[in-house]
Design a protein around this motif. Structure first.
Motif, PDB file in Angstrom:
ATOM      1  N   ASN A 162      32.893  15.366 -14.082  1.00 51.40           N
ATOM      2  CA  ASN A 162      33.931  16.354 -14.372  1.00 51.40           C
ATOM      3  C   ASN A 162      34.988  16.383 -13.265  1.00 51.40           C
ATOM      4  O   ASN A 162      34.838  15.786 -12.209  1.00 51.40           O
ATOM      5  CB  ASN A 162      33.325  17.739 -14.609  1.00 51.40           C
ATOM      6  CG  ASN A 162      32.509  18.228 -13.428  1.00 51.40           C
ATOM      7  OD1 ASN A 162      32.674  17.759 -12.324  1.00 51.40           O
ATOM      8  ND2 ASN A 162      31.649  19.180 -13.677  1.00 51.40           N
ATOM      9  N   THR A 163      36.066  17.104 -13.540  1.00 52.13           N
ATOM     10  CA  THR A 163      37.203  17.134 -12.627  1.00 52.13           C
ATOM     11  C   THR A 163      36.852  17.720 -11.268  1.00 52.13           C
ATOM     12  O   THR A 163      37.311  17.225 -10.237  1.00 52.13           O
ATOM     13  CB  THR A 163      38.352  17.953 -13.252  1.00 52.13           C
ATOM     14  OG1 THR A 163      38.597  17.457 -14.571  1.00 52.13           O
ATOM     15  CG2 THR A 163      39.615  17.833 -12.440  1.00 52.13           C
ATOM     16  N   SER A 164      36.017  18.765 -11.253  1.00 54.80           N
ATOM     17  CA  SER A 164      35.674  19.364  -9.957  1.00 54.80           C
ATOM     18  C   SER A 164      34.888  18.375  -9.094  1.00 54.80           C
ATOM     19  O   SER A 164      35.073  18.344  -7.877  1.00 54.80           O
ATOM     20  CB  SER A 164      34.901  20.673 -10.137  1.00 54.80           C
ATOM     21  OG  SER A 164      33.662  20.464 -10.766  1.00 54.80           O
ATOM     22  N   SER A 165      34.040  17.553  -9.701  1.00 56.62           N
ATOM     23  CA  SER A 165      33.293  16.547  -8.933  1.00 56.62           C
ATOM     24  C   SER A 165      34.225  15.492  -8.354  1.00 56.62           C
ATOM     25  O   SER A 165      34.072  15.081  -7.202  1.00 56.62           O
ATOM     26  CB  SER A 165      32.242  15.865  -9.810  1.00 56.62           C
ATOM     27  OG  SER A 165      31.235  16.764 -10.170  1.00 56.62           O
ATOM     28  N   VAL A 166      35.181  15.054  -9.159  1.00 55.21           N
ATOM     29  CA  VAL A 166      36.144  14.056  -8.674  1.00 55.21           C
ATOM     30  C   VAL A 166      36.935  14.622  -7.507  1.00 55.21           C
ATOM     31  O   VAL A 166      37.112  13.951  -6.475  1.00 55.21           O
ATOM     32  CB  VAL A 166      37.092  13.610  -9.818  1.00 55.21           C
ATOM     33  CG1 VAL A 166      38.220  12.751  -9.283  1.00 55.21           C
ATOM     34  CG2 VAL A 166      36.331  12.883 -10.900  1.00 55.21           C
TER      35      VAL A 166
ATOM     36  N   LYS B  17      36.027  16.950  -5.490  1.00 51.70           N
ATOM     37  CA  LYS B  17      35.142  17.083  -4.319  1.00 51.70           C
ATOM     38  C   LYS B  17      35.016  15.746  -3.601  1.00 51.70           C
ATOM     39  O   LYS B  17      34.995  15.702  -2.371  1.00 51.70           O
ATOM     40  CB  LYS B  17      33.774  17.612  -4.739  1.00 51.70           C
ATOM     41  CG  LYS B  17      33.796  19.088  -5.039  1.00 51.70           C
ATOM     42  CD  LYS B  17      32.428  19.586  -5.436  1.00 51.70           C
ATOM     43  CE  LYS B  17      32.497  21.053  -5.821  1.00 51.70           C
ATOM     44  NZ  LYS B  17      31.204  21.567  -6.244  1.00 51.70           N
ATOM     45  N   TRP B  18      34.918  14.645  -4.352  1.00 53.91           N
ATOM     46  CA  TRP B  18      34.874  13.327  -3.715  1.00 53.91           C
ATOM     47  C   TRP B  18      36.176  13.049  -2.966  1.00 53.91           C
ATOM     48  O   TRP B  18      36.169  12.545  -1.840  1.00 53.91           O
ATOM     49  CB  TRP B  18      34.618  12.224  -4.738  1.00 53.91           C
ATOM     50  CG  TRP B  18      33.197  12.079  -5.149  1.00 53.91           C
ATOM     51  CD1 TRP B  18      32.676  12.305  -6.382  1.00 53.91           C
ATOM     52  CD2 TRP B  18      32.087  11.671  -4.332  1.00 53.91           C
ATOM     53  NE1 TRP B  18      31.318  12.067  -6.371  1.00 53.91           N
ATOM     54  CE2 TRP B  18      30.935  11.671  -5.134  1.00 53.91           C
ATOM     55  CE3 TRP B  18      31.970  11.309  -2.985  1.00 53.91           C
ATOM     56  CZ2 TRP B  18      29.682  11.325  -4.644  1.00 53.91           C
ATOM     57  CZ3 TRP B  18      30.712  10.959  -2.499  1.00 53.91           C
ATOM     58  CH2 TRP B  18      29.587  10.971  -3.323  1.00 53.91           C
ATOM     59  N   VAL B  19      37.302  13.374  -3.602  1.00 54.46           N
ATOM     60  CA  VAL B  19      38.612  13.125  -2.985  1.00 54.46           C
ATOM     61  C   VAL B  19      38.778  13.963  -1.717  1.00 54.46           C
ATOM     62  O   VAL B  19      39.116  13.437  -0.645  1.00 54.46           O
ATOM     63  CB  VAL B  19      39.755  13.412  -3.987  1.00 54.46           C
ATOM     64  CG1 VAL B  19      41.115  13.409  -3.299  1.00 54.46           C
ATOM     65  CG2 VAL B  19      39.737  12.400  -5.116  1.00 54.46           C
ATOM     66  N   THR B  20      38.542  15.276  -1.830  1.00 49.49           N
ATOM     67  CA  THR B  20      38.719  16.137  -0.656  1.00 49.49           C
ATOM     68  C   THR B  20      37.685  15.817   0.419  1.00 49.49           C
ATOM     69  O   THR B  20      37.994  15.886   1.608  1.00 49.49           O
ATOM     70  CB  THR B  20      38.665  17.632  -1.035  1.00 49.49           C
ATOM     71  OG1 THR B  20      37.460  17.907  -1.746  1.00 49.49           O
ATOM     72  CG2 THR B  20      39.865  18.032  -1.880  1.00 49.49           C
ATOM     73  N   GLY B  21      36.483  15.444   0.011  1.00 54.78           N
ATOM     74  CA  GLY B  21      35.465  15.043   0.986  1.00 54.78           C
ATOM     75  C   GLY B  21      35.876  13.791   1.747  1.00 54.78           C
ATOM     76  O   GLY B  21      35.684  13.694   2.959  1.00 54.78           O
ATOM     77  N   GLY B  22      36.481  12.836   1.039  1.00 55.45           N
ATOM     78  CA  GLY B  22      36.970  11.620   1.688  1.00 55.45           C
ATOM     79  C   GLY B  22      38.106  11.905   2.658  1.00 55.45           C
ATOM     80  O   GLY B  22      38.163  11.349   3.751  1.00 55.45           O
TER      81      GLY B  22
ATOM     82  N   THR C 262      40.227  22.740  -6.155  1.00 56.06           N
ATOM     83  CA  THR C 262      38.826  22.352  -6.300  1.00 56.06           C
ATOM     84  C   THR C 262      37.942  23.581  -6.429  1.00 56.06           C
ATOM     85  O   THR C 262      37.013  23.601  -7.243  1.00 56.06           O
ATOM     86  CB  THR C 262      38.376  21.494  -5.096  1.00 56.06           C
ATOM     87  OG1 THR C 262      39.259  20.384  -4.964  1.00 56.06           O
ATOM     88  CG2 THR C 262      36.965  20.986  -5.281  1.00 56.06           C
ATOM     89  N   LEU C 263      38.219  24.610  -5.659  1.00 51.31           N
ATOM     90  CA  LEU C 263      37.451  25.853  -5.739  1.00 51.31           C
ATOM     91  C   LEU C 263      37.577  26.489  -7.115  1.00 51.31           C
ATOM     92  O   LEU C 263      36.574  26.872  -7.732  1.00 51.31           O
ATOM     93  CB  LEU C 263      37.912  26.832  -4.659  1.00 51.31           C
ATOM     94  CG  LEU C 263      37.283  28.222  -4.683  1.00 51.31           C
ATOM     95  CD1 LEU C 263      35.779  28.138  -4.453  1.00 51.31           C
ATOM     96  CD2 LEU C 263      37.934  29.114  -3.640  1.00 51.31           C
TER      97      LEU C 263
ATOM     98  N   GLY D  57      31.474  24.071  -0.475  1.00 47.90           N
ATOM     99  CA  GLY D  57      32.267  23.050   0.197  1.00 47.90           C
ATOM    100  C   GLY D  57      33.754  23.342   0.144  1.00 47.90           C
ATOM    101  O   GLY D  57      34.478  23.138   1.117  1.00 47.90           O
ATOM    102  N   SER D  58      34.210  23.834  -0.999  1.00 43.62           N
ATOM    103  CA  SER D  58      35.633  24.150  -1.147  1.00 43.62           C
ATOM    104  C   SER D  58      36.030  25.349  -0.296  1.00 43.62           C
ATOM    105  O   SER D  58      37.119  25.372   0.286  1.00 43.62           O
ATOM    106  CB  SER D  58      35.959  24.426  -2.617  1.00 43.62           C
ATOM    107  OG  SER D  58      35.679  23.288  -3.389  1.00 43.62           O
ATOM    108  N   ILE D  59      35.161  26.341  -0.230  1.00 39.86           N
ATOM    109  CA  ILE D  59      35.450  27.503   0.612  1.00 39.86           C
ATOM    110  C   ILE D  59      35.515  27.083   2.078  1.00 39.86           C
ATOM    111  O   ILE D  59      36.432  27.464   2.801  1.00 39.86           O
ATOM    112  CB  ILE D  59      34.399  28.612   0.395  1.00 39.86           C
ATOM    113  CG1 ILE D  59      34.527  29.181  -1.023  1.00 39.86           C
ATOM    114  CG2 ILE D  59      34.536  29.713   1.441  1.00 39.86           C
ATOM    115  CD1 ILE D  59      33.402  30.097  -1.439  1.00 39.86           C
TER     116      ILE D  59
END
Length: 100
Positions: free
Chosen positions: A2-6, A8-13, A46-47, A59-61
């Motif tokens: 889903n979009t939130s997972s994508v 999270k990968w982007v912001t995590g990177g 993302t949140l 993670g978003s917070i």
């Protein structure tokens, strides 16, 4: 996935990139406020999507807090590392939940 997972990968990177000692801090502080606003916006989106999808939002917070404190040299570096790890773990858990 889903979009939130994508996201999270982007912001995590992105957070992992900014956790590179000195380089991440130099880029982040010398592009202020552009990168700050971009990261802050990505973490907020993302949140919102994580809440909508019923997924983990920790993670978003933490990403929002990290974006605001990243200019502090040692604290920012540590927070980028922790946020990157948390976002990527959240993204992986979300993927596993979808597969089951």
């Amino acid at each position: 996935m889903n979009t939130s997972s994508v996201l999270k990968w982007v912001t995590g990177g992105i957070e992992a990139f900014f956790a590179i000692p000195l380089l991440g801090w130099l880029i982040y502080t010398h592009t202020f406020p552009g990168l700050f606003l971009l990261l802050l916006g990505l973490h907020i989106v993302t949140l919102v999507l994580s809440i909508k999808d019923g997924k983990n939002k920790h993670g978003s917070i933490l990403g929002i807090v990290t974006a605001c404190l990243a200019w502090i040299p040692i604290i920012g570096w540590i927070m980028h590392m922790i946020t990157a790890l948390l976002l990527m773990v959240d993204a992986k858990r979300s993927e596993r939940a979808i597969e089951m």
